[in-house]
Design an enzyme around this catalytic site. Sequence first.
Site, PDB file in Angstrom:
ATOM      1  N   PRO A   7      56.271  24.193  37.844  1.00 34.95           N
ATOM      2  CA  PRO A   7      56.842  24.914  39.045  1.00 34.95           C
ATOM      3  C   PRO A   7      56.338  26.151  39.490  1.00 34.95           C
ATOM      4  CG  PRO A   7      57.985  24.947  36.806  1.00 34.95           C
ATOM      5  CD  PRO A   7      56.953  23.860  36.809  1.00 34.95           C
ATOM      6  N   ASN A   8      56.497  26.150  40.821  1.00 38.80           N
ATOM      7  CA  ASN A   8      56.252  27.223  41.497  1.00 38.80           C
ATOM      8  C   ASN A   8      54.555  27.400  42.001  1.00 38.80           C
ATOM      9  OD1 ASN A   8      58.958  28.128  42.069  1.00 38.80           O
ATOM     10  ND2 ASN A   8      58.841  28.729  39.935  1.00 38.80           N
ATOM     11  N   ARG A  51      51.975  34.199  47.574  1.00 37.10           N
ATOM     12  CA  ARG A  51      52.843  35.258  47.126  1.00 37.10           C
ATOM     13  C   ARG A  51      52.155  35.613  45.758  1.00 37.10           C
ATOM     14  NH1 ARG A  51      58.132  34.172  46.038  1.00 37.10           N
ATOM     15  NH2 ARG A  51      58.284  36.425  45.823  1.00 37.10           N
ATOM     16  N   TYR A  84      48.525  36.336  40.313  1.00 40.53           N
ATOM     17  CA  TYR A  84      48.043  35.137  40.206  1.00 40.53           C
ATOM     18  C   TYR A  84      46.718  34.872  41.397  1.00 40.53           C
ATOM     19  CZ  TYR A  84      52.505  34.161  38.130  1.00 40.53           C
ATOM     20  OH  TYR A  84      53.205  34.061  37.077  1.00 40.53           O
ATOM     21  N   ALA A 124      56.650  27.994  34.063  1.00 39.21           N
ATOM     22  CA  ALA A 124      57.816  28.510  33.164  1.00 39.21           C
ATOM     23  C   ALA A 124      58.326  27.254  32.037  1.00 39.21           C
ATOM     24  CB  ALA A 124      58.874  29.174  33.875  1.00 39.21           C
ATOM     25  N   GLU A 184      46.280  23.372  27.224  1.00 36.05           N
ATOM     26  CA  GLU A 184      47.349  24.269  27.865  1.00 36.05           C
ATOM     27  C   GLU A 184      46.562  25.740  28.863  1.00 36.05           C
ATOM     28  OE1 GLU A 184      50.372  25.947  25.393  1.00 36.05           O
ATOM     29  OE2 GLU A 184      50.845  27.602  26.706  1.00 36.05           O
ATOM     30  N   HIS A 186      46.987  28.656  31.465  1.00 35.75           N
ATOM     31  CA  HIS A 186      47.466  29.805  32.302  1.00 35.75           C
ATOM     32  C   HIS A 186      46.580  30.774  33.135  1.00 35.75           C
ATOM     33  CE1 HIS A 186      51.366  28.602  30.571  1.00 35.75           C
ATOM     34  NE2 HIS A 186      50.669  28.697  29.262  1.00 35.75           N
ATOM     35  N   ARG A 226      52.316  39.735  28.925  1.00 37.12           N
ATOM     36  CA  ARG A 226      53.490  39.961  29.772  1.00 37.12           C
ATOM     37  C   ARG A 226      54.798  39.982  28.802  1.00 37.12           C
ATOM     38  NH1 ARG A 226      52.512  35.685  34.428  1.00 37.12           N
ATOM     39  NH2 ARG A 226      54.369  37.117  35.491  1.00 37.12           N
TER      40      ARG A 226
HETATM   41  O1  CA2 Z   1      50.093  32.697  34.274  1.00 34.74           O
HETATM   42  C1  CA2 Z   1      50.428  31.146  34.367  1.00 34.74           C
HETATM   43  O2  CA2 Z   1      49.722  30.328  34.878  1.00 34.74           O
HETATM   44  C2  CA2 Z   1      51.692  30.814  34.509  1.00 34.74           C
HETATM   45  O3  CA2 Z   1      52.057  29.429  33.675  1.00 34.74           O
HETATM   46  C3  CA2 Z   1      52.533  30.853  35.644  1.00 34.74           C
HETATM   47  C4  CA2 Z   1      53.868  30.751  35.768  1.00 34.74           C
HETATM   48  C5  CA2 Z   1      54.598  31.493  34.592  1.00 34.74           C
HETATM   49  O4  CA2 Z   1      56.036  31.418  34.547  1.00 34.74           O
HETATM   50  C6  CA2 Z   1      54.006  31.367  33.289  1.00 34.74           C
HETATM   51  O5  CA2 Z   1      54.957  32.205  32.591  1.00 34.74           O
HETATM   52  C7  CA2 Z   1      52.521  31.665  33.283  1.00 34.74           C
HETATM   53  C8  CA2 Z   1      54.619  31.040  37.222  1.00 34.74           C
HETATM   54  C9  CA2 Z   1      53.960  30.335  38.134  1.00 34.74           C
HETATM   55  C10 CA2 Z   1      54.468  30.791  39.685  1.00 34.74           C
HETATM   56  O6  CA2 Z   1      53.440  30.863  40.461  1.00 34.74           O
HETATM   57  C11 CA2 Z   1      53.805  31.734  41.382  1.00 34.74           C
HETATM   58  C12 CA2 Z   1      52.524  31.878  42.185  1.00 34.74           C
HETATM   59  C13 CA2 Z   1      52.398  32.559  43.214  1.00 34.74           C
HETATM   60  C14 CA2 Z   1      53.814  32.971  43.620  1.00 34.74           C
HETATM   61  C15 CA2 Z   1      54.886  32.796  43.147  1.00 34.74           C
HETATM   62  C16 CA2 Z   1      54.881  32.154  41.980  1.00 34.74           C
END
Ligand code: CA2
Length: 137
Positions: free
Chosen positions: A9-10, A17, A22, A74, A95, A97, A104
């Site tokens: 997700p996301n 963003r 990221y 998430a 896995e 990230h 964090r």
């Molecule tokens: O660091 C990572 O790759 C995460 O998997 C990213 C997830 C977060 O919930 C994990 O704890 C760590 C969130 C992805 C959201 O990605 C976005 C990218 C750009 C703008 C907004 C959200």
Amino acid sequence: MKILILNGPNLNLLGKREPSIYGNETFNDFFEALKKKYADVELHYFQSNIEGELIDKLHEVGFTFEGIIFNAGAYTHTSVAIGDAIKGIETQVIEVHISNVYAREKFRHVSYIAPNAKGVIAGFGLQSYELALQSFL
Ligand code: CA2
């Protein structure tokens, strides 16, 4: 060699963003460059914001592909169902990230993926995916 990169997700918002966490590259641009660099690997990509679709994809490729590089977003920190799906397939999962989840919030230190993964790579930006790919190769 068939490898799937699976994003949760996301992660479709990458490059659009929150660049301070990221980065500013879209996943599609990164993936196109990765495919060119590793032209002899059959690289597949799937992203979904829906938990069940991620599980369906794990079941679909999890008995025929040589590796799955999985950023469950998430859901990493919440999904018993995704953890069970990884337990139930044969293909090894790494896995990944983008951010260093251990630097964090505490809730990001929990993973339902890691106990059944080959390994975990976190904190290297999009390079985390390439490091996982190199591990499979
Ligand atoms: O660091 C990572 O790759 C995460 O998997 C990213 C997830 C977060 O919930 C994990 O704890 C760590 C969130 C992805 C959201 O990605 C976005 C990218 C750009 C703008 C907004 C959200």
